[in-house]
Write a protein that holds these residues in place. Structure first.
Motif, mmCIF file in Angstrom:
data_model
loop_
_atom_site.group_PDB
_atom_site.id
_atom_site.type_symbol
_atom_site.label_atom_id
_atom_site.label_comp_id
_atom_site.label_asym_id
_atom_site.label_seq_id
_atom_site.Cartn_x
_atom_site.Cartn_y
_atom_site.Cartn_z
ATOM 1 N N ASP A 108 -11.145 -13.422 5.840
ATOM 2 C CA ASP A 108 -10.808 -14.167 4.620
ATOM 3 C C ASP A 108 -10.161 -13.259 3.579
ATOM 4 N N ARG A 109 -10.750 -12.066 3.391
ATOM 5 C CA ARG A 109 -10.207 -11.142 2.389
ATOM 6 C C ARG A 109 -8.829 -10.626 2.818
ATOM 7 N N TYR A 110 -8.667 -10.383 4.115
ATOM 8 C CA TYR A 110 -7.395 -9.863 4.616
ATOM 9 C C TYR A 110 -6.268 -10.856 4.354
ATOM 10 N N ASN A 111 -6.554 -12.142 4.512
ATOM 11 C CA ASN A 111 -5.533 -13.156 4.227
ATOM 12 C C ASN A 111 -5.077 -13.081 2.771
ATOM 13 N N ARG A 112 -6.022 -12.826 1.867
ATOM 14 C CA ARG A 112 -5.660 -12.688 0.452
ATOM 15 C C ARG A 112 -4.895 -11.394 0.205
ATOM 16 N N LEU A 113 -5.351 -10.314 0.854
ATOM 17 C CA LEU A 113 -4.704 -9.016 0.646
ATOM 18 C C LEU A 113 -3.272 -8.995 1.159
ATOM 19 N N GLN A 114 -3.000 -9.727 2.230
ATOM 20 C CA GLN A 114 -1.640 -9.751 2.767
ATOM 21 C C GLN A 114 -0.646 -10.237 1.717
ATOM 22 N N LYS A 115 -1.031 -11.217 0.934
ATOM 23 C CA LYS A 115 -0.144 -11.730 -0.112
ATOM 24 C C LYS A 115 0.091 -10.665 -1.182
ATOM 25 N N GLU A 116 -0.975 -9.932 -1.534
ATOM 26 C CA GLU A 116 -0.841 -8.871 -2.524
ATOM 27 C C GLU A 116 0.065 -7.756 -2.006
ATOM 28 N N ARG A 117 -0.084 -7.428 -0.731
ATOM 29 C CA ARG A 117 0.706 -6.335 -0.164
ATOM 30 C C ARG A 117 2.172 -6.702 -0.015
ATOM 31 N N GLU A 118 2.445 -7.984 0.152
ATOM 32 C CA GLU A 118 3.842 -8.429 0.204
ATOM 33 C C GLU A 118 4.530 -8.211 -1.145
ATOM 34 N N ALA A 119 3.747 -8.268 -2.227
ATOM 35 C CA ALA A 119 4.305 -8.086 -3.572
ATOM 36 C C ALA A 119 4.172 -6.643 -4.054
ATOM 37 N N THR B 96 4.761 -2.777 -4.815
ATOM 38 C CA THR B 96 5.976 -2.021 -5.123
ATOM 39 C C THR B 96 6.166 -0.895 -4.109
ATOM 40 N N GLY B 97 7.235 -0.980 -3.326
ATOM 41 C CA GLY B 97 7.514 0.056 -2.337
ATOM 42 C C GLY B 97 6.702 -0.113 -1.070
ATOM 43 N N VAL B 98 6.456 0.998 -0.403
ATOM 44 C CA VAL B 98 5.745 1.008 0.874
ATOM 45 C C VAL B 98 4.237 1.006 0.636
ATOM 46 N N TRP B 99 3.521 0.113 1.309
ATOM 47 C CA TRP B 99 2.056 0.114 1.252
ATOM 48 C C TRP B 99 1.517 0.841 2.472
ATOM 49 N N LEU B 100 0.614 1.802 2.252
ATOM 50 C CA LEU B 100 -0.033 2.521 3.344
ATOM 51 C C LEU B 100 -1.549 2.359 3.252
ATOM 52 N N PRO B 101 -2.237 2.341 4.381
ATOM 53 C CA PRO B 101 -3.705 2.304 4.348
ATOM 54 C C PRO B 101 -4.255 3.562 3.687
ATOM 55 N N GLU B 102 -5.462 3.448 3.158
ATOM 56 C CA GLU B 102 -6.106 4.596 2.526
ATOM 57 C C GLU B 102 -6.878 5.395 3.572
ATOM 58 N N ASP C 264 3.945 6.170 -0.432
ATOM 59 C CA ASP C 264 3.270 5.081 -1.140
ATOM 60 C C ASP C 264 2.937 5.544 -2.554
ATOM 61 N N GLY C 265 3.736 5.076 -3.510
ATOM 62 C CA GLY C 265 3.494 5.396 -4.911
ATOM 63 C C GLY C 265 3.029 4.200 -5.711
ATOM 64 N N GLY C 266 3.155 3.006 -5.125
ATOM 65 C CA GLY C 266 2.711 1.792 -5.793
ATOM 66 C C GLY C 266 3.393 1.520 -7.123
ATOM 67 N N ILE D 137 6.008 11.113 8.778
ATOM 68 C CA ILE D 137 5.248 11.592 7.621
ATOM 69 C C ILE D 137 4.803 10.369 6.838
ATOM 70 N N GLN D 138 3.532 10.344 6.486
ATOM 71 C CA GLN D 138 3.001 9.269 5.651
ATOM 72 C C GLN D 138 2.312 9.911 4.455
ATOM 73 N N GLN D 139 2.714 9.495 3.278
ATOM 74 C CA GLN D 139 2.250 10.176 2.070
ATOM 75 C C GLN D 139 1.800 9.162 1.017
ATOM 76 N N ILE D 140 0.600 9.384 0.503
ATOM 77 C CA ILE D 140 0.065 8.522 -0.545
ATOM 78 C C ILE D 140 0.077 9.258 -1.875
ATOM 79 N N ARG D 141 0.724 8.637 -2.884
ATOM 80 C CA ARG D 141 0.792 9.216 -4.216
ATOM 81 C C ARG D 141 0.309 8.236 -5.285
ATOM 82 N N ASN D 142 0.033 7.016 -4.888
ATOM 83 C CA ASN D 142 -0.448 6.017 -5.841
ATOM 84 C C ASN D 142 -1.777 6.499 -6.426
ATOM 85 N N PRO D 143 -1.835 6.768 -7.736
ATOM 86 C CA PRO D 143 -3.079 7.292 -8.328
ATOM 87 C C PRO D 143 -4.272 6.360 -8.166
#
Length: 281
Positions: free
Chosen positions: A63-74, A76-82, A196-198, A266-272
């Motif tokens: 259920d939560r994943y269905n909601r998160l998919q909509k957020e991830r579509e919006a 900013t930029g590339v979304w990467l798992p934490e 991923d800078g978000g 290379i996968q890089q997370i910079r979103n604070p």
């Protein structure tokens, strides 16, 4: 039912939730929600508490994943798992690289659940079928379809650890010395980089393709910090990566995939927002 009985299963439930959602806080919230939901129920007729808890948390994740998919579509930029940072390397069959978690975004929530419960956690098909409300035959077909999407056959294949650590040490030495020309020897010509800078930190809004473009981007990024950078080898989901601290604050975490002894991804997370979990410790 009391919280003490439930706590015994928290590590397993968190592991499932984290792999379903790819986000630490969301996984923790989902497990806590499952506890709240379960504590209000009469479980005297439950014959297998572990299976019941797995079913509850997995369905909450779907259920939560269905909601998160909509957020991830919006997003900013590339979304990467934490990634989950650990003090040392610790690999089990249930440990999934961040690269695989990223690739799993290709799956539907049901495909993701079946793949994880059956192929990663080794639950029997009868339990998997009960969790996702499908027949065992359907679950076998779903798993086959998921593996086709992921191009995975049989058990998950982990990289050679000696190669991994040697590559990471080379990258780390290059960053510390600034001898970026040495990267040509260890980066694949067809390398792809995800950042991923978000929208809150400098990053590329789309994947960067090719060794020249990748080097240009990262040399410019690293030069921005100058002597304030501190580089450390860290373990992320059991795999080696590099954390960059700027003035004592975790600024960037980077993880790698490779092909023929060369870094291919290379996968890089910079979103604070994704790094606050570690900066607040």
């Amino acid at each position: 039912m009391n919280t003490t009985e439930l706590e015994e299963y928290r590590p397993l439930l968190f592991s499932i939730a984290y792999k379903m959602l790819g986000a630490i806080a969301d996984a923790e919230d989902t497990v806590q929600d499952s506890f709240v939901k379960i504590l209000g129920r009469d479980l005297r007729d439950v014959k297998n508490l572990k299976a019941y808890l797995v079913k509850v948390v997995t369905n909450l994740c779907i259920d939560r994943y269905n909601r998160l998919q909509k957020e991830r579509e919006a997003y900013t930029g590339v979304w990467l798992p934490e990634p989950i940072l650990t003090p040392e390397r610790s690999i089990t069959k249930e440990e999934l690289s961040v690269g695989l978690l990223r690739t799993m975004e290709l799956l539907t929530p049901i495909e993701r659940a079946v793949f994880l419960l059956r192929d990663v956690f080794d639950f029997d098909y009868d339990l998997v079928a009960d969790v996702v409300a499908k027949t065992e035959t359907n679950c076998r077909k779903i798993l086959s379809r998921a593996k086709q999407k992921l191009a995975i056959k049989g058990e998950l294949i982990h990289p050679n650890r000696k190669i991994e650590e040697r590559l990471i040490d080379q990258v780390l030495e290059t960053m510390e010395t600034g001898a970026y020309q040495n990267l040509f020897d260890i980066l694949h010509q067809d390398i792809i980089a995800y950042t991923d800078g978000g929208g809150k930190a400098k990053s590329a809004l789309k994947p960067i393709l090719g060794i020249e473009r990748v080097l240009k981007f990262y040399m410019g990024l690293l030069a921005k910090f100058g002597a304030d950078n501190v580089y450390k080898k860290v373990w992320m989901n059991g795999y080696a990566g590099i954390a960059i601290y700027n003035k004592g604050v975790l600024d960037t975490i980077t993880f790698y995939e490779w092909e023929d002894d060369k870094v291919k991804v290379i996968q890089q997370i910079r979103n604070p927002d994704k790094l606050n979990f570690y900066n607040q410790k």
